[in-house]
Write an enzyme that holds these catalytic residues in place. Sequence first.
Site, PDB file in Angstrom:
ATOM      1  N   HIS A 106      -7.437  -4.442  10.030  1.00  0.00           N
ATOM      2  CA  HIS A 106      -7.108  -4.319   8.590  1.00  0.00           C
ATOM      3  C   HIS A 106      -5.846  -5.107   8.242  1.00  0.00           C
ATOM      4  O   HIS A 106      -4.946  -5.278   9.067  1.00  0.00           O
ATOM      5  CB  HIS A 106      -6.969  -2.848   8.157  1.00  0.00           C
ATOM      6  CG  HIS A 106      -5.789  -2.110   8.710  1.00  0.00           C
ATOM      7  ND1 HIS A 106      -5.896  -0.866   9.305  1.00  0.00           N
ATOM      8  CD2 HIS A 106      -4.467  -2.401   8.747  1.00  0.00           C
ATOM      9  CE1 HIS A 106      -4.700  -0.449   9.671  1.00  0.00           C
ATOM     10  NE2 HIS A 106      -3.809  -1.360   9.349  1.00  0.00           N
ATOM     11  N   ASP A 130      -7.530  -2.375  14.192  1.00  0.00           N
ATOM     12  CA  ASP A 130      -8.934  -2.506  13.769  1.00  0.00           C
ATOM     13  C   ASP A 130      -9.143  -3.711  12.845  1.00  0.00           C
ATOM     14  O   ASP A 130     -10.209  -3.883  12.261  1.00  0.00           O
ATOM     15  CB  ASP A 130      -9.437  -1.210  13.103  1.00  0.00           C
ATOM     16  CG  ASP A 130      -8.733  -0.902  11.771  1.00  0.00           C
ATOM     17  OD1 ASP A 130      -7.831  -1.678  11.353  1.00  0.00           O
ATOM     18  OD2 ASP A 130      -9.083   0.126  11.157  1.00  0.00           O
ATOM     19  N   ASP A 136       0.822  -1.208   0.000  1.00  0.00           N
ATOM     20  CA  ASP A 136       0.000   0.000   0.000  1.00  0.00           C
ATOM     21  C   ASP A 136       0.859   1.263   0.000  1.00  0.00           C
ATOM     22  O   ASP A 136       2.079   1.198   0.117  1.00  0.00           O
ATOM     23  CB  ASP A 136      -0.967  -0.003   1.210  1.00  0.00           C
ATOM     24  CG  ASP A 136      -0.319  -0.571   2.481  1.00  0.00           C
ATOM     25  OD1 ASP A 136       0.911  -0.524   2.596  1.00  0.00           O
ATOM     26  OD2 ASP A 136      -1.063  -1.062   3.345  1.00  0.00           O
ATOM     27  N   GLU A 139      -9.657  -1.504   5.261  1.00  0.00           N
ATOM     28  CA  GLU A 139     -10.301  -1.176   6.532  1.00  0.00           C
ATOM     29  C   GLU A 139     -11.599  -1.975   6.676  1.00  0.00           C
ATOM     30  O   GLU A 139     -12.093  -2.554   5.700  1.00  0.00           O
ATOM     31  CB  GLU A 139     -10.583   0.336   6.582  1.00  0.00           C
ATOM     32  CG  GLU A 139      -9.323   1.210   6.551  1.00  0.00           C
ATOM     33  CD  GLU A 139      -8.514   1.204   7.850  1.00  0.00           C
ATOM     34  OE1 GLU A 139      -8.563   0.202   8.599  1.00  0.00           O
ATOM     35  OE2 GLU A 139      -7.814   2.209   8.106  1.00  0.00           O
TER      36      GLU A 139
HETATM   37  C1  F6R Z   1       1.485  -1.731   6.047  1.00  0.00           C
HETATM   38  C2  F6R Z   1       0.119  -2.270   6.121  1.00  0.00           C
HETATM   39  C3  F6R Z   1      -0.651  -2.299   7.396  1.00  0.00           C
HETATM   40  C4  F6R Z   1       0.203  -2.565   8.626  1.00  0.00           C
HETATM   41  C5  F6R Z   1      -0.660  -2.458   9.881  1.00  0.00           C
HETATM   42  C6  F6R Z   1       0.144  -2.702  11.143  1.00  0.00           C
HETATM   43  O1  F6R Z   1       1.975  -1.850   4.733  1.00  0.00           O
HETATM   44  O2  F6R Z   1      -0.385  -2.670   5.130  1.00  0.00           O
HETATM   45  O3  F6R Z   1      -1.646  -3.276   7.311  1.00  0.00           O
HETATM   46  O4  F6R Z   1       0.791  -3.828   8.524  1.00  0.00           O
HETATM   47  O5  F6R Z   1      -1.235  -1.195   9.938  1.00  0.00           O
HETATM   48  O6  F6R Z   1       1.078  -1.664  11.308  1.00  0.00           O
HETATM   49  P1  F6R Z   1       2.277  -1.802  12.334  1.00  0.00           P
HETATM   50  O7  F6R Z   1       3.105  -2.940  11.859  1.00  0.00           O
HETATM   51  O8  F6R Z   1       3.030  -0.513  12.238  1.00  0.00           O
HETATM   52  O9  F6R Z   1       1.681  -2.064  13.668  1.00  0.00           O
END
Ligand code: F6R
Length: 259
Positions: free
Chosen positions: A137, A135, A66, A142
């Site tokens: 995702h 959450d 992303d 989301e």
């Molecule tokens: C990042 C992504 C997100 C993260 C998620 C957890 O490329 O796609 O799904 O993996 O937000 O973020 P962290 O690892 O910073 O807790």
Amino acid sequence: MAEVVIVENPAAAGELVAAEIERLVRERPDAVLGLATGSTPLPVYEALRRRVGALELGRVRGFALDEYVGLDPAHPESYRSVITREVVEPLGLDPRLVRVPDGGAATIRHAGDDYEAAIAEAGGVDLQILGIGTDGHIGFNEPGSSFASRTRVKTLTEQTRSDNARFFASIDDVPRHCITQGLGTILEARHLVLLAFGEQKAQAIAAAVEGPLSAMLPGSAIQLHPHTTVVVDEAAASLLAQADYYRYTFAHKPDWQGL
Ligand code: F6R
């Protein structure tokens, strides 16, 4: 069901996943990796870095999950910058072989389709590294995201913006939109490896692994995939009802099986 591996700490998770990536790259030097950003995958990238020299990664291809929309790619927290800094440069990847979705205004209308076409042209993703949001995702899909969704623009939840505010000077600087691989895109990768560390991820992990399939918990999409490995520390595993079974299973795993 997904294979759940409960490890002592993030460094052990990094080693385990890096060893699997090493096995893949030795078999297929131009393997296609799906690259997550954020804090969670960093131990994997660090463990891979320790292999650089002994392991040649110059032909490996990569697709980021992303990108923020409306953030200059040169901004230090754009995922383009993060992937360059944390993955491409330290691991000696060829920058021409590593793509990040294009969140720029000029191309945003077709950026999702372009990204899908590039993944297809590469022959699909061999191993997709995933983190999970508090959450639920994965990628930036989301709650409410369709299990059939493809790469597209999404609006970040306030929870995600506040979780990610730590990377920015203030929450006002966190973009509101992103472009993310869809759940349908992610599910086409040949092997999903979902990592999570810390108590703040325990609820999302329990729901993704053991809860009902629900678009409201996008991480539960992993249950639809025939080859998913979930690597968690004790804190992130603390709400898993079947934790003892997962420990037993991993302890008695036949040597030939791999991850
Ligand atoms: C990042 C992504 C997100 C993260 C998620 C957890 O490329 O796609 O799904 O993996 O937000 O973020 P962290 O690892 O910073 O807790």
